[in-house]
Design an enzyme around this catalytic site. Structure first.
Site, PDB file in Angstrom:
ATOM      1  N   LYS A   1      -3.238  40.178  15.545  1.00 38.90           N
ATOM      2  CA  LYS A   1      -4.554  39.570  15.756  1.00 38.90           C
ATOM      3  C   LYS A   1      -5.284  39.318  14.428  1.00 38.90           C
ATOM      4  O   LYS A   1      -5.874  38.261  14.223  1.00 38.90           O
ATOM      5  CB  LYS A   1      -5.398  40.492  16.645  1.00 38.90           C
ATOM      6  CG  LYS A   1      -6.612  39.825  17.235  1.00 38.90           C
ATOM      7  CD  LYS A   1      -7.263  40.693  18.292  1.00 38.90           C
ATOM      8  CE  LYS A   1      -8.455  39.981  18.885  1.00 38.90           C
ATOM      9  NZ  LYS A   1      -9.059  40.736  19.997  1.00 38.90           N
ATOM     10  N   ASP A   2      -5.206  40.305  13.519  1.00 45.74           N
ATOM     11  CA  ASP A   2      -5.854  40.146  12.215  1.00 45.74           C
ATOM     12  C   ASP A   2      -5.206  39.025  11.402  1.00 45.74           C
ATOM     13  O   ASP A   2      -5.891  38.292  10.689  1.00 45.74           O
ATOM     14  CB  ASP A   2      -5.784  41.457  11.421  1.00 45.74           C
ATOM     15  CG  ASP A   2      -6.875  42.433  11.850  1.00 45.74           C
ATOM     16  OD1 ASP A   2      -7.803  42.005  12.558  1.00 45.74           O
ATOM     17  OD2 ASP A   2      -6.794  43.619  11.487  1.00 45.74           O
TER      18      ASP A   2
ATOM     19  N   SER B   1     -12.638  53.016  15.625  1.00 44.70           N
ATOM     20  CA  SER B   1     -13.437  51.803  15.796  1.00 44.70           C
ATOM     21  C   SER B   1     -14.340  51.925  17.010  1.00 44.70           C
ATOM     22  O   SER B   1     -13.952  52.493  18.026  1.00 44.70           O
ATOM     23  CB  SER B   1     -12.520  50.595  16.003  1.00 44.70           C
ATOM     24  OG  SER B   1     -11.896  50.245  14.809  1.00 44.70           O
TER      25      SER B   1
ATOM     26  N   GLU C   1     -28.014  32.560  -5.963  1.00 49.56           N
ATOM     27  CA  GLU C   1     -26.974  32.105  -5.048  1.00 49.56           C
ATOM     28  C   GLU C   1     -27.444  32.281  -3.610  1.00 49.56           C
ATOM     29  O   GLU C   1     -28.310  33.107  -3.335  1.00 49.56           O
ATOM     30  CB  GLU C   1     -25.701  32.926  -5.277  1.00 49.56           C
ATOM     31  CG  GLU C   1     -25.068  32.670  -6.619  1.00 49.56           C
ATOM     32  CD  GLU C   1     -24.392  31.324  -6.688  1.00 49.56           C
ATOM     33  OE1 GLU C   1     -23.189  31.241  -6.451  1.00 49.56           O
ATOM     34  OE2 GLU C   1     -25.101  30.321  -6.958  1.00 49.56           O
TER      35      GLU C   1
ATOM     36  N   HIS D   1     -11.449  56.150  10.172  1.00 50.40           N
ATOM     37  CA  HIS D   1     -10.324  56.784  10.865  1.00 50.40           C
ATOM     38  C   HIS D   1     -10.694  58.134  11.459  1.00 50.40           C
ATOM     39  O   HIS D   1      -9.996  58.632  12.343  1.00 50.40           O
ATOM     40  CB  HIS D   1      -9.113  56.859   9.933  1.00 50.40           C
ATOM     41  CG  HIS D   1      -8.417  55.536   9.793  1.00 50.40           C
ATOM     42  ND1 HIS D   1      -7.067  55.380   9.901  1.00 50.40           N
ATOM     43  CD2 HIS D   1      -8.923  54.290   9.592  1.00 50.40           C
ATOM     44  CE1 HIS D   1      -6.752  54.096   9.763  1.00 50.40           C
ATOM     45  NE2 HIS D   1      -7.867  53.419   9.564  1.00 50.40           N
TER      46      HIS D   1
END
Lengths: 409, 224
Positions: free
Chosen positions: A235-236, A212, A279, A208
């Site tokens: 959108k998310d 972005s 894994e 923040h």
């Protein structure tokens, strides 16, 4: 009435302004693609892991005599215990899957570059914590692969100078992996997710502060930023729906596809499985470990391979915006790197013999060569691109945004 | 980034391919009451003298429709809440075979190849040139040819033994994952719900984003 309560709160705590500035009104570049959904998805999986994990902990027993049985108790007798456990086990894989894409996006678009170095480094720290948590969690079912995986990996700390032996005993709490190890791994497996949540908060504070990145690689002017809500919440959430479809296909239809058969056999210190594999998400790093003939060298190479990402802001010296998008050489390197990771993953799964060893060593060299080549070529590439002239659409964008710094390039 | 998507898909497919390495005939197991009943019966007569099924209680058998009198016959004086243990004590097994026969509760999960392994193993017994019986899947196994495929002579016997192997495998697949049927059934509902929800969320996203004017959007020119 509610207005008065909120007023009362706002005079004492930045409630409304926080929600407005950091959540709903948080300015977000309008041109983010779906590759920018994966940070949110990682946050979602973290919550899912904590939520399912707490309920699993209510039925799990961290005791070598009962651990394996308690997992079977969860799978068979606890109401929807099978669902909780399959979600938690699949969630671990989903977490790495989402994080790897999140990182690949950062590498592709050059989002690690100034001023986002601290954002990238906090992410690097989160990756390490995630790896530690997943590794410790894998011991808890107390199957053959749990036991032998933990034995092999804790053994690596023998490479510590001078105190190697003591460090291994200190980690295990015993001379071999046993009840003490299981108990401490359980305690730490419960602790680490909360440390991760704290680190996520720091990661978000850093985000923040710098905001972005976006596919153009250019900091957009205010008019090209849109509020997070409702644009990116919608959108998310759509992205989350798509993610959950894939996640639930695995959980409900092929939940055992990612687990090793040997882990359905209780841990037996007297019988080594023919083939010890970690894994899938550790396979590339495991392949690097095995590719170096010397043990200390292997451990150093493996540690370095995870940490190399942190050096990216310094290694990549190009100031061409948009990462791989406008940088043909960097783009080729990126794809070669991804292919190299896949090859390493395959090598990590195979028994180390014959050509597999050679392929692993070549892929290991390729892995580190990527970082060296970026350092060597990024400036060369920049000069070449500037001389050739940037693509007209980039130039147009740079002009439109009128950023003096970028227009120089 | 499209190439990256392609790479991801290829990687996922490769991973799936890796898990299907086992080179064995595949068995189609069944989950109906009749098959599981025959499989349980086979297990009781052929396997349980040596092998336990310690994570399954006698009571659990009612959930696959085994009639109560049958369960009572099998459990003898054991409580319905007791796990299904082997007749042979571990100590005696060690003396006779040199090992304790493995518990079968998770056997269809605990071997590479899973159910196919078990099926191929049960049918893998054959006569060797020196007159003894061995197993193709696990050479040198200590377990005798329980279903008798190595001594079968007629086609009818072979069919019968293949059927028995499939029944036992189906039963043990249930024992390893008793909620599988419920899980898959629930999975269809969950997916139907998620597909509907995600479609709606997509429409919501489209509606919300339609509010943005695109006329002065110089960002769209280079958007992929």
């Amino acid at each position: 009435m509610s207005g008065r309560i909120i007023n009362w709160i706002d005079r004492r705590f930045p409630f409304t302004s926080f929600i407005r500035d950091e959540l709903t009104g948080y300015p977000t570049p309008r041109n983010l693609s779906y590759w920018w959904n994966f940070g949110f998805l990682a946050g979602f999986v973290l919550v899912l892991q904590v939520a399912t994990g707490i309920f699993l902990a209510m039925h799990y027993k961290a005791d070598v005599a009962h651990a394996f049985d308690s997992i079977q108790h969860i799978m068979r007798d606890v109401n929807y215990g099978w669902l909780l456990r399959y979600m938690h086990a699949t969630g671990a894989s989903a977490f790495f899957f989402v994080i790897f894409i999140h990182m690949a996006r950062t590498l592709y678009y050059g989002s690690y570059r100034a001023p986002r170095e601290l954002l990238w480094w906090t992410g690097q720290g989160l990756l390490l914590m995630l790896m530690a948590t997943a590794f410790m969690g894998y011991l808890l079912p107390w199957g053959q692969m749990s036991f032998w995986g933990a034995t092999v990996i804790t053994n690596l700390f023998r490479a510590t100078p001078v105190f190697g032996e003591q460090v291994v005993i200190w980690l295990r709490g015993d001379y071999s992996v046993g009840d003490a190890t299981l108990n401490r791994f359980y305690a730490l497996h419960y602790l680490f997710p909360f440390l991760i949540i704290g680190a996520v908060v720091i990661h978000l504070v850093a985000l923040h502060a710098v905001k972005s990145s976006n596919p153009s690689g250019i900091d957009l002017k205010a008019k090209d930023n849109i509020p997070f809500h409702p644009y990116f919440t919608s959108k998310d959430l759509f992205g989350l729906g798509v993610f959950l479809i894939f996640f639930c296909v695995v959980v409900f239809f092929v939940p055992d596809s990612l687990s090793e058969p040997a882990n359905s056999i209780p841990a037996n210190p007297l019988q080594t499985p023919n083939h010890i594999v970690p894994e899938w998400y550790f396979l590339p790093f495991y392949a690097i470990l095995r590719s170096v003939p010397n043990m200390v060298g292997g451990v150093v190479a493996m540690g370095l391979s995870v940490m190399m990402f942190a050096f990216m802001p310094a290694l990549d010296r190009s100031s061409i915006p948009g990462g791989a998008r406008y940088r043909p050489i960097y783009r080729v390197l990126f794809y070669l790197f991804v292919i190299d990771m896949v090859v390493l993953g395959y090598v990590g799964y195979q028994p180390p013999a014959g050509t597999i060893v050679v392929i692993g060593q070549l892929a290991t060299i390729g892995y580190f060569a990527y970082f060296v080549l970026i350092f060597g070529l990024s400036k060369v590439e920049e000069r070449w691109l500037v001389k050739r002239g940037l693509p007209p659409d980039v130039q147009a964008l740079i002009n439109a945004e009128a950023l003096a710094k970028s227009s120089r390039a | 980034m499209k190439k990256f998507t392609l790479l991801l898909v290829v990687t996922c497919l490769a991973l799936l391919g890796m898990s299907a390495l086992a080179d064995m005939s595949t068995v189609q197991i069944a989950t109906d009451t009749a098959t599981l009943g025959r499989g349980a019966d086979s297990m009781m007569t052929n396997c349980r003298s040596c092998h336990s099924l310690k994570y399954v209680r006698y009571r659990d058998l009612t959930s696959i429709g085994i009639p109560k009198p049958k369960i009572d016959e099998w459990r003898g004086s054991e409580s319905v809440d007791n796990p299904m243990l082997a007749v042979l004590a571990d100590k005696d097994a060690l003396q006779s075979f040199g090992i304790v026969p493995p518990d079968l509760s998770l056997i269809t999960k605990a071997r590479d190849g899973g159910m196919n392994y078990l099926y191929a193993y049960l049918l893998g017994y054959h006569n060797t040139s020196n007159g003894s019986v061995d197993n193709l899947i696990y050479p040198g196994t200590k377990m005798p040819d329980a279903l008798g495929i190595s001594s079968a002579t007629t086609a009818a016997q072979l069919v019968d033994i293949h059927g028995k192997a499939r029944d036992v495998t189906s039963f043990l697949a249930w024992a390893a994952d008793p909620h599988a049927k419920e899980r898959i059934r629930m999975g269809y509902y969950v997916l139907a719900y998620l597909v509907l929800l995600t479609s709606l969320l997509y429409l919501v996203k489209r509606m919300v984003w339609a509010r943005l004017s695109t006329s002065d959007d110089h960002l769209t020119s280079w958007k992929k």
